[in-house]
Design a protein around this motif. Structure first.
Motif, short mmCIF file in Angstrom:
data_model
loop_
_atom_site.label_atom_id
_atom_site.label_comp_id
_atom_site.label_asym_id
_atom_site.label_seq_id
_atom_site.Cartn_x
_atom_site.Cartn_y
_atom_site.Cartn_z
N PHE A 257 117.27 216.29 68.77
CA PHE A 257 118.01 217.12 67.83
C PHE A 257 119.45 216.63 67.73
N PRO A 258 120.16 217.00 66.65
CA PRO A 258 121.61 216.75 66.62
C PRO A 258 122.26 217.41 67.82
N ALA A 259 123.39 216.87 68.23
CA ALA A 259 124.07 217.35 69.44
C ALA A 259 124.20 218.86 69.44
N SER A 260 123.69 219.46 70.48
CA SER A 260 123.77 220.91 70.65
C SER A 260 123.88 221.19 72.13
N SER A 261 124.22 222.42 72.48
CA SER A 261 124.42 222.72 73.89
C SER A 261 124.10 224.18 74.18
N SER A 262 123.58 224.39 75.39
CA SER A 262 123.41 225.75 75.88
C SER A 262 124.40 225.96 77.04
N SER A 263 125.58 225.38 76.90
CA SER A 263 126.59 225.42 77.95
C SER A 263 126.96 226.85 78.30
N LEU A 264 127.12 227.09 79.60
CA LEU A 264 127.55 228.40 80.07
C LEU A 264 129.07 228.54 79.98
N LEU A 265 129.76 227.43 79.70
CA LEU A 265 131.22 227.43 79.63
C LEU A 265 131.66 227.13 78.20
N GLU A 266 132.80 227.68 77.82
CA GLU A 266 133.32 227.47 76.47
C GLU A 266 133.85 226.05 76.34
N GLN A 267 133.44 225.36 75.30
CA GLN A 267 133.83 223.98 75.09
C GLN A 267 135.14 223.89 74.31
N ASP A 268 135.96 222.93 74.71
CA ASP A 268 137.23 222.68 74.03
C ASP A 268 137.01 221.60 72.98
N ARG A 269 136.94 221.99 71.71
CA ARG A 269 136.70 221.05 70.63
C ARG A 269 137.91 220.14 70.38
N GLY A 270 139.07 220.55 70.91
CA GLY A 270 140.25 219.72 70.75
C GLY A 270 140.11 218.36 71.37
#
Length: 473
Positions: A257-270
């Motif tokens: 799939f296109p990049a996706s995540s079930s991360s438990l932590l908030e990602q910094d898009r910066g």
């Protein structure tokens, strides 16, 4: 795998046009490195293989964000952990927690599964074809047997870890009879072997967990692996001969799939915006995963090592990952002034996008399997700092079997060695750096071929679909 490469349904139809009658129940272990691949597998089985009725049973600990997965049904069970216990989980305690959960979750899990099976009969719904549970949920085999329900295991580490565990932790010699695998295992150093059993936990408890995991996996109806055959051919042959159950290396999961995540932590898009401003292959990405911790002294050496390398860097410093600090309080004085704009520090990053970014030239990693596989998929060479469990095994394969990285273990975590290791990977004026990148790109090509129609991972997924469907009859 593009939409044109959909896995054909059992019986020859298109998986997009069939709604399999069998339902699936999945049970992930509640840690980031296990939740991600289980939910990725659920998405593969749902979107690529046509299984429309999928239930995820999960513990209260690290429960997934259900709003991100409206296509699945979620059932929560009590895990017996207090709020205080949950807050104290780290690398020192993780295996002890898993041993505890394998006892505390037996009754809640069985009750939940029994209720689900009864509801299926009452509502005249399609039957549950099988349970897919994490290999470390070893208690689920006896529960599945008691309910006459087939269990398929998901192993979230590499295939090569099982022979290494059996040989170096349990003292078994059977895997050394396979010549190619014997050669690979001989590359493990004494320090590697000592590190597999992490001293923060009970050594006997760790051995018990590994032995139970292997024993109950052999009793299952099959094993799914987040890897591909070409990467671990020796281990694949050995496990096929030893386990005598169907083996399905259908990974890398995240590539479906296109990049996706079930991360438990908030990602910094910066972090992506910062990478956009950097030259091609100029940045070392630094991340030690969701559970590892370092001392203040190690943190300081990491900082000055990055500074002395003169390389651009994107550094993930997870809050709480530095012992005694909330976040960046332990950064040495003068560090930020010295590195200036060639460094970027974030709390968490969208790792798949970072590794795929043209500016990323190397990955300094703790050598967890998900991170290792994601780096391989993008052709990014690695600097390995393994700690324990499967990490020393993964790191040794990266550096000595696949030869796509350099080792920087915890015994050499000092600023001089750090700077030297980073320069080795980025040095394009000698054969080592050039050949390392060539081998990394070669493995990336093999990944892509395995996922294409007719590739080994593609065919393994076809076989898995057929196997699950046949379990229903």
């Amino acid at each position: 795998m593009s939409s044109a490469d959909e896995v054909p349904a059992a019986g020859g139809g298109s998986s997009n046009n069939i709604n399999y009658r069998g339902q699936l129940v999945l049970f992930p272990l509640p840690f980031q490195g296990h939740i991600n691949p289980m939910l990725q597998l659920a998405n593969i089985l749902h979107a690529k293989a046509g299984f429309k009725n999928i239930t995820i049973i999960h513990t209260d600990l690290n429960s997934p964000n259900q709003s991100n997965y409206p296509q699945f049904t979620f059932k929560s069970i009590s895990d017996g952990l207090s709020d205080e216990s949950c807050s104290l989980i780290n690398l020192d305690t993780s295996n002890s927690v898993i041993n505890f959960l394998n006892k505390s979750c037996i009754d809640p899990f069985k009750a939940c599964l029994c209720k689900l099976l009864a509801q299926v009969v009452e509502d005249d719904e399609p039957p549950v074809a099988c349970l897919i549970s994490d290999a470390l949920w070893h208690f689920t085999q006896s529960v599945a047997d008691s309910l006459n329900l087939p269990r398929i295991v998901l192993r979230t580490s590499s295939m090569s870890c099982i022979p290494a565990y059996a040989t170096f932790v349990l003292g078994q010699q059977s895997y050394l009879k396979t010549s190619s695998l014997k050669q690979e295992l001989s590359l493990m150093t004494e320090k590697d072997r000592q590190s597999i059993i992490y001293k923060g936990d009970s050594e006997e408890g760790n051995k018990e967990l590994i032995a139970s995991m292997i024993q109950e996996t052999k009793a299952a109806s099959g094993i799914i692996l987040n890897t591909f055959k070409e990467l671990e051919e020796a281990a694949c042959l050995a496990l096929t001969q030893d386990f005598r159950i169907p083996i399905f290396p259908i990974g890398p999961f995240h590539k479906y799939f296109p990049a996706s995540s079930s991360s438990l932590l908030e990602q910094d898009r910066g972090s992506i915006s910062w990478l956009d401003l950097q030259p091609i292959s100029s940045v070392v990405y630094v991340s030690f995963g969701s559970i590892a911790q370092v001392s203040e002294a190690e943190f300081s050496d990491m900082a000055w090592g990055l500074a002395s390398s003169n390389q651009r860097f994107l550094w993930v410093v997870r809050p709480g990952s530095v012992c005694g600090s909330e976040w960046l309080e332990s950064l040495p004085k003068g560090f930020m002034e010295e590195v200036g704009e060639r460094g970027c520090i974030v709390k968490w990053a969208p790792q798949q996008q970072v590794l795929a970014h043209k500016a990323t030239g190397a990955f300094w990693t703790h050598s967890g399997w998900n991170s290792t596989l994601e780096s391989i998929c993008e052709g990014v060479p690695m600097i390995c700092s393994p700690c324990s469990y499967d990490q020393p095994i993964n790191a040794r394969y990266v550096t000595d079997v696949w030869r796509i990285g350099v080792m920087l273990d915890n015994w050499r975590m000092n600023r001089r060695e750090i700077g030297r290791a980073i320069k080795r990977v980025f040095d394009m004026d000698n054969d080592e750096g050039i050949e390392m990148r060539q081998r990394s790109k070669s493995l990336q090509h093999k990944v892509n071929l395995s996922l294409q129609r007719g590739g080994t991972a593609y065919r393994s997924l076809e076989n898995l679909v057929d196997h699950i469907c046949n379990l229903s009859f």
